[in-house]
Motif scaffolding. Structure first.
Motif, PDB file in Angstrom:
ATOM      1  N   LYS A 103       0.856  -1.196   0.000  1.00 38.95           N
ATOM      2  CA  LYS A 103       0.000   0.000   0.000  1.00 38.95           C
ATOM      3  C   LYS A 103       0.892   1.246   0.000  1.00 38.95           C
ATOM      4  CE  LYS A 103      -3.293   2.280   3.113  1.00 38.95           C
ATOM      5  NZ  LYS A 103      -3.786   2.234   4.494  1.00 38.95           N
ATOM      6  N   LYS A 104       0.679   2.116  -0.980  1.00 34.82           N
ATOM      7  CA  LYS A 104       1.519   3.318  -1.075  1.00 34.82           C
ATOM      8  C   LYS A 104       1.149   4.315   0.018  1.00 34.82           C
ATOM      9  CE  LYS A 104       2.389   2.938  -5.982  1.00 34.82           C
ATOM     10  NZ  LYS A 104       1.790   3.190  -7.294  1.00 34.82           N
ATOM     11  N   ILE A 105       2.125   4.700   0.813  1.00 37.83           N
ATOM     12  CA  ILE A 105       1.857   5.636   1.913  1.00 37.83           C
ATOM     13  C   ILE A 105       2.531   6.986   1.644  1.00 37.83           C
ATOM     14  CG2 ILE A 105       1.899   5.990   4.410  1.00 37.83           C
ATOM     15  CD1 ILE A 105       0.596   3.383   4.022  1.00 37.83           C
ATOM     16  N   LEU A 106       3.831   6.935   1.379  1.00 33.05           N
ATOM     17  CA  LEU A 106       4.538   8.177   1.063  1.00 33.05           C
ATOM     18  C   LEU A 106       4.640   8.290  -0.457  1.00 33.05           C
ATOM     19  CD1 LEU A 106       7.405   8.143   3.739  1.00 33.05           C
ATOM     20  CD2 LEU A 106       5.097   9.110   3.907  1.00 33.05           C
ATOM     21  N   LYS A 107       4.249   9.471  -0.958  1.00 30.83           N
ATOM     22  CA  LYS A 107       4.152   9.595  -2.413  1.00 30.83           C
ATOM     23  C   LYS A 107       4.955  10.772  -2.935  1.00 30.83           C
ATOM     24  CE  LYS A 107      -0.521   7.852  -1.801  1.00 30.83           C
ATOM     25  NZ  LYS A 107      -1.905   8.317  -1.547  1.00 30.83           N
ATOM     26  N   GLY A 108       6.228  10.807  -2.562  1.00 29.85           N
ATOM     27  CA  GLY A 108       7.093  11.868  -3.074  1.00 29.85           C
ATOM     28  C   GLY A 108       7.318  12.976  -2.062  1.00 29.85           C
ATOM     29  N   ILE A 109       8.131  12.652  -1.046  1.00 36.26           N
ATOM     30  CA  ILE A 109       8.442  13.638  -0.005  1.00 36.26           C
ATOM     31  C   ILE A 109       9.770  14.318  -0.346  1.00 36.26           C
ATOM     32  CG2 ILE A 109       9.024  13.947   2.440  1.00 36.26           C
ATOM     33  CD1 ILE A 109       6.264  13.009   2.437  1.00 36.26           C
ATOM     34  N   ASP A 110       9.782  15.629  -0.291  1.00 33.48           N
ATOM     35  CA  ASP A 110      11.031  16.388  -0.387  1.00 33.48           C
ATOM     36  C   ASP A 110      11.166  17.212   0.882  1.00 33.48           C
ATOM     37  OD1 ASP A 110      12.114  16.004  -3.232  1.00 33.48           O
ATOM     38  OD2 ASP A 110       9.979  16.456  -3.576  1.00 33.48           O
ATOM     39  N   LEU A 111      12.327  17.086   1.515  1.00 32.41           N
ATOM     40  CA  LEU A 111      12.503  17.804   2.777  1.00 32.41           C
ATOM     41  C   LEU A 111      13.992  18.013   3.017  1.00 32.41           C
ATOM     42  CD1 LEU A 111      11.110  18.831   5.430  1.00 32.41           C
ATOM     43  CD2 LEU A 111      11.437  16.526   6.337  1.00 32.41           C
ATOM     44  N   THR A 112      14.372  19.265   3.267  1.00 36.01           N
ATOM     45  CA  THR A 112      15.775  19.548   3.560  1.00 36.01           C
ATOM     46  C   THR A 112      15.856  20.249   4.909  1.00 36.01           C
ATOM     47  OG1 THR A 112      16.268  19.776   1.226  1.00 36.01           O
ATOM     48  CG2 THR A 112      17.855  20.726   2.757  1.00 36.01           C
ATOM     49  N   ILE A 113      16.716  19.732   5.763  1.00 33.51           N
ATOM     50  CA  ILE A 113      16.856  20.318   7.098  1.00 33.51           C
ATOM     51  C   ILE A 113      18.317  20.669   7.337  1.00 33.51           C
ATOM     52  CG2 ILE A 113      16.553  19.923   9.571  1.00 33.51           C
ATOM     53  CD1 ILE A 113      14.230  18.122   8.914  1.00 33.51           C
ATOM     54  N   LYS A 114      18.536  21.888   7.783  1.00 27.78           N
ATOM     55  CA  LYS A 114      19.914  22.345   8.046  1.00 27.78           C
ATOM     56  C   LYS A 114      20.239  22.164   9.523  1.00 27.78           C
ATOM     57  CE  LYS A 114      20.160  25.751   4.334  1.00 27.78           C
ATOM     58  NZ  LYS A 114      18.706  26.125   4.148  1.00 27.78           N
ATOM     59  N   PRO A 115      21.525  22.147   9.859  1.00 29.35           N
ATOM     60  CA  PRO A 115      21.911  21.977  11.261  1.00 29.35           C
ATOM     61  C   PRO A 115      21.251  23.031  12.146  1.00 29.35           C
ATOM     62  CG  PRO A 115      23.848  21.835   9.858  1.00 29.35           C
ATOM     63  CD  PRO A 115      22.703  22.238   8.979  1.00 29.35           C
ATOM     64  N   GLY A 116      20.737  22.599  13.267  1.00 28.54           N
ATOM     65  CA  GLY A 116      20.171  23.531  14.239  1.00 28.54           C
ATOM     66  C   GLY A 116      18.720  23.881  14.001  1.00 28.54           C
ATOM     67  N   GLU A 117      18.159  23.468  12.858  1.00 28.71           N
ATOM     68  CA  GLU A 117      16.773  23.851  12.561  1.00 28.71           C
ATOM     69  C   GLU A 117      15.766  22.931  13.248  1.00 28.71           C
ATOM     70  OE1 GLU A 117      17.120  25.897   8.141  1.00 28.71           O
ATOM     71  OE2 GLU A 117      16.297  23.871   8.304  1.00 28.71           O
ATOM     72  N   VAL A 118      14.624  23.522  13.576  1.00 31.04           N
ATOM     73  CA  VAL A 118      13.518  22.733  14.099  1.00 31.04           C
ATOM     74  C   VAL A 118      12.367  22.799  13.096  1.00 31.04           C
ATOM     75  CG1 VAL A 118      11.812  22.507  15.931  1.00 31.04           C
ATOM     76  CG2 VAL A 118      14.172  23.135  16.500  1.00 31.04           C
ATOM     77  N   HIS A 119      11.983  21.633  12.586  1.00 26.13           N
ATOM     78  CA  HIS A 119      10.881  21.563  11.626  1.00 26.13           C
ATOM     79  C   HIS A 119       9.692  20.859  12.265  1.00 26.13           C
ATOM     80  CE1 HIS A 119      13.101  22.338   7.634  1.00 26.13           C
ATOM     81  NE2 HIS A 119      13.903  22.692   8.618  1.00 26.13           N
ATOM     82  N   ALA A 120       8.518  21.465  12.141  1.00 28.99           N
ATOM     83  CA  ALA A 120       7.309  20.804  12.611  1.00 28.99           C
ATOM     84  C   ALA A 120       6.614  20.178  11.412  1.00 28.99           C
ATOM     85  CB  ALA A 120       6.388  21.805  13.285  1.00 28.99           C
ATOM     86  N   ILE A 121       6.162  18.922  11.597  1.00 32.62           N
ATOM     87  CA  ILE A 121       5.374  18.281  10.540  1.00 32.62           C
ATOM     88  C   ILE A 121       3.988  18.015  11.103  1.00 32.62           C
ATOM     89  CG2 ILE A 121       5.101  16.255   9.072  1.00 32.62           C
ATOM     90  CD1 ILE A 121       8.089  16.093   8.822  1.00 32.62           C
ATOM     91  N   MET A 122       2.995  18.618  10.469  1.00 36.70           N
ATOM     92  CA  MET A 122       1.621  18.470  10.943  1.00 36.70           C
ATOM     93  C   MET A 122       0.801  17.800   9.854  1.00 36.70           C
ATOM     94  SD  MET A 122       1.240  22.168  12.834  1.00 36.70           S
ATOM     95  CE  MET A 122      -0.099  21.638  13.865  1.00 36.70           C
ATOM     96  N   GLY A 123      -0.289  17.198  10.263  1.00 37.61           N
ATOM     97  CA  GLY A 123      -1.119  16.561   9.252  1.00 37.61           C
ATOM     98  C   GLY A 123      -2.155  15.688   9.889  1.00 37.61           C
ATOM     99  N   PRO A 124      -3.213  15.385   9.148  1.00 38.10           N
ATOM    100  CA  PRO A 124      -4.290  14.561   9.706  1.00 38.10           C
ATOM    101  C   PRO A 124      -3.815  13.140  10.009  1.00 38.10           C
ATOM    102  CG  PRO A 124      -4.675  15.034   7.359  1.00 38.10           C
ATOM    103  CD  PRO A 124      -3.476  15.811   7.759  1.00 38.10           C
ATOM    104  N   ASN A 125      -4.589  12.440  10.817  1.00 41.10           N
ATOM    105  CA  ASN A 125      -4.302  11.038  11.125  1.00 41.10           C
ATOM    106  C   ASN A 125      -4.165  10.223   9.856  1.00 41.10           C
ATOM    107  OD1 ASN A 125      -4.051  10.703  13.842  1.00 41.10           O
ATOM    108  ND2 ASN A 125      -6.273  10.671  14.182  1.00 41.10           N
TER     109      ASN A 125
END
Ligand SMILES: Nc1ncnc2c1ncn2[C@@H]1O[C@H](COP(=O)(O)OP(=O)(O)O)[C@@H](O)[C@H]1O
Ligand SMILES: [Mg+2]
Lengths: 481, 251
Positions: free
Chosen positions: B14-36
């Motif tokens: 079952k396909k769950i992730l369908k093309g994620i792009d994400l770049t995080i630099k040192p020291g950064e805080v990224h929040a990921i939000m989304g429905p259940n």
């Protein structure tokens, strides 16, 4: 990869103690009849009463048949194909000290990591080593003698302390108790004898290593431990056997007797050869172990770590005869490859306010099959008796099995019984949790298994707890890929 | 330090992730939000290396290395840490013992000397204070009989001890009451540093009141549909996720 595929390799650990010592030995030709028994008795220079006792046991045995109620499968043993006596050839009159012991024997013990030399004296371990059928070296006798403790091969006790042997032998496990006990009574060759006099706390851990060496010999040790009033002793038995294609029978009898206020702690670390990955070879370990809390406030504890043998059939038990006496059974059993174990305990409450605790931890991997079989019997006079049973199984992979057969007989309404049982599987989620913390899979399995066994390992004498941990680790090695 | 490109992953076909792009630099805080069920935990698990997730396309590079080629424990040694949404219990295995095994395995891997019991206990006590974890928890079985909140706090404590360069906190805030949330968030804030990046997976913007993110992403239907700053979280709370979906559909 799936949980199962990952952990199913948890099976293929090579047996480390599988070497054969090349040493000349005196071995009787295979077969069992009265002459063989007379021969064994004569070699040992036994008194007539003991020969008669053996012959009576043999007569009884002939009327019995091999029991098959245990949850194990095997081809029946041909009792006429076994040799009933094998002893390393003695030089002159046998060794007087370690220096005189055959260096090859000592080398064997060294490979097994058995502490035999003087420096181990400092570690406080006295060893009565049984090599096949004859005890070849007994250490630290002096210190024990000063304390009044008798610790010697049972054949020697027959000569030196016949009154004690005659008084106690067969009083806990009668000659006709069961098929294997009857056979043992007829043909037992050696084993340990311990007597702790009144009020004496044995100054060191006593330890015996058993090792089956010659092929096609059954090993039938007989161990008898008596703690007189107020005495205390901790005894450790360790076992290994070399690697062979044929199955070897091991049918020991251990009898413990605790008088008023006495305590006996009996610990076993058993890693007999389990057979190969196809289930060929290995030891049949059919053992009768029973302790009699004969006196008031006496206590007997069995702790066992069983990782070896092709088939294990054993139920170290306690007869709680004395009022306020206490019986304990702590067990870890591992079955992997094609090993089978049917093990557990019997707690027979006869005296008032008797208490028993059973903690059984079974681990199965590969095609291992394991059963816990336990009986708690509360007699009609056992007012206020209490039992707590905890019985946990851990499964590794999907081709193994765990079974529980608890039996309870209560003849006195005041008894308190508690029984808890769990079965769990080492989960992919637990393994992943450990791995995500930087712990490689094999170490993670060890960590989880040792955590599972902790309640039992805690009961072992300190140095042997470390040993047990290590044994579990090598037993599980190569298990994960 | 972390670069995820066109990541596709499925579970049981079952396909769950369908093309994620994400770049995080040192020291950064990224929040990921989304429905259940949008794939947040799946993404977290794929980064940490859990079995059962099949990566069908894309790549993850971490400090320039191919993360997907590494075993989970190797990822831990390289500095990845996952605070689990549902931490498991491991009965009889001492909490501190597990951590010591993990810390020393990593030190061995890095060619450092292992910490002895004394040194390790010192480290552990200090970190326990940081997240206000009662010392009694240290010697208990891993998560054995812990309440939901205690488990989450234990995760942050483990993060403090293991000192990762990338920490993924999967819904560390859910199930926490406001006091516990404050303590846990306080612990995380103390662990923020210019070298340490954090991915915070959450449902609720309230966590972001305590831990200020640099970037907020919306993950829905296996894709990052929108990224923005702190104000995006506030907007999500007010308006829900549907408008983001619609916007994305029309883009
Ligand atoms: N092990 C699994 N087996 C089957 N389906 C799974 C598994 N893990 C996740 N899923 C499915 O993948 C989707 C995404 O789940 P998840 O990543 O846990 O979402 P989130 O964390 O965003 O709530 C859901 O539909 C879920 O049912
Ligand atoms: Mg989730």
């Amino acid at each position: 990869m799936s949980d199962n595929a990952q952990v199913e390799h948890l099976v293929d650990k090579k047996y480390e103690a599988g070497f054969v010592t090349d040493i000349e030995s005196d071995t009787l030709p295979p077969g069992l009849n009265e002459d063989v028994i007379r021969h064994i008795s004569a070699i040992k220079g036994e008194p007539d009463w003991l020969l008669d006792w053996r012959l009576a046991a043999f007569a009884h045995w002939k009327t019995m048949s091999e029991p098959h109620w245990a949850h194990v499968k095997y081809t029946p043993t041909d009792y006429q194909a076994i040799s009933y006596y094998s002893a390393p050839k003695k030089r002159e009159d046998g060794p007087q000290s370690l220096d005189e012991v055959d260096p090859k024997l000592l080398e064997t013990y060294k490979k097994l990591g058995i502490p035999l030399h003087e420096q181990e004296f400092l570690a406080g371990v006295a060893v009565d080593a049984v090599f096949d059928s004859v005890s070849v070296a007994t250490t630290f006798k002096g210190k024990l003698k000063d304390a009044g403790v008798i610790f010697c091969p049972i054949s020697e006790a027959v000569q030196e302390h016949p009154e004690l042997v005659k008084k106690y032998l067969g009083t806990v496990v009668p000659t006709g108790d069961n098929f294997f006990a009857a056979l043992n009574s007829a043909v037992f060759t050696d084993g340990s004898f311990v007597y702790i006099p009144k009020g004496v706390r044995c100054p060191m851990e006593l330890s015996t290593y058993f090792r089956i060496n010659a092929s096609n010999t059954g090993q039938f040790e007989r161990t008898l431990i008596i703690a007189d009033e107020g005495a205390y002793v901790s005894y450790l038995e360790g076992c290994t056997a070399p690697q062979r294609d044929e199955n070897q029978l091991h049918a020991a009898v251990v009898e413990l007797i605790a008088h008023d206020d006495a305590q006996i702690k009996y610990s076993t670390v058993q890693n007999w050869y389990p057979g190969d990955e196809n289930g060929v070879g290995g030891i049949y370990n059919f053992v009768t172990k029973r302790g009699d809390c004969r006196g008031a406030r006496s206590k007997i504890s069995w702790t066992q770590v069983e990782t070896g043998s092709a088939i294990t059939w054993k139920y170290p038990s306690c007869v709680l005869r004395g009022d306020d006496s206490v019986g304990e059974f702590y067990s870890v059993a591992l079955t992997k490859m094609h090993q089978q174990a049917d093990t557990g305990t019997k707690m027979v409450h006869l005296g008032k306010n008797t208490r028993s605790t059973i903690v059984s931890k079974g681990i199965s991997a590969g095609f291992g099959q394991q059963s816990y079989r336990g009986l708690v019997h509360i007699g009609k006079d056992a007012t206020g008796a209490r039992n707590h049973t905890q019985c946990d199984s851990l499964l590794i992979g999907s081709t193994c099995g765990a079974h529980t057969f608890p039996y309870v007989e209560v003849k006195n309404p005041t008894a308190t019984m508690e029984h808890e049982a769990t079965t769990s599987r080492i989960g992919e989620d637990q393994l992943f949790y450990c791995k995500s913390r930087g712990i490689a899979e094999e170490d993670a399995v060890n960590l989880i298994v040792n955590g599972f066994c902790k309640d039992v390992f805690n009961e072992l004498p300190m140095e042997f707890a470390v040993e047990a941990n290590r044994l579990m680790e090598v037993s599980l090695e190569g298990a994960v890929g | 330090m972390l670069k995820i490109e066109n990541l596709h992953a499925s579970v049981d076909g079952k396909k769950i992730l369908k093309g994620i792009d994400l770049t995080i630099k040192p020291g950064e805080v990224h929040a990921i939000m989304g429905p259940n069920g949008s794939g947040k935990s799946t993404l977290s698990n794929v980064i940490a290396g859990r079995d059962g997730y099949e990566v069908t396309a894309g790549s993850i590079s971490f400090h320039g290395k191919d993360l997907l080629a590494m075993q989970p424990e190797e990822r831990a040694w390289a500095g990845v840490f996952l605070a689990f949404q549902y931490p498991v219990e491991i009965p009889g295995v001492n909490n501190v013992y597990l951590l010591k095994a993990g810390v020393n395995a990593r030190r061995r891997h890095l060619g450092l000397e292992e910490l002895d019991a004394m040194e390790f206990m010192q480290l552990v006590r200090e970190k326990a204070r940081l997240v206000e974890l009662d010392q009694a928890f240290l010697s208990r079985g891993v998560n054995e009989g812990f309440s939901g909140g205690e488990k989450k706090r234990n995760e942050i404590f483990q993060m403090a001890v293991l000192e990762p360069s990338l920490a993924i906190l999967d819904e560390t805030d859910s199930g926490l009451d406001i006091d516990a949330l404050r303590v846990v968030a306080g612990g995380v804030n103390k662990l923020r540093s210019p070298e340490r990046s954090i991915i915070m997976v959450t449902h609720y913007q309230r966590l972001l009141d305590y831990i200020e993110p640099d970037v907020v992403h919306v993950l829905a239907d296996g894709k990052i549909l929108k990224s923005g700053d702190r104000t995006l979280a506030l907007e999500l709370e007010k308006r829900g996720y549907d408008w983001v979906r619609e916007e994305a559909a029309h883009a």
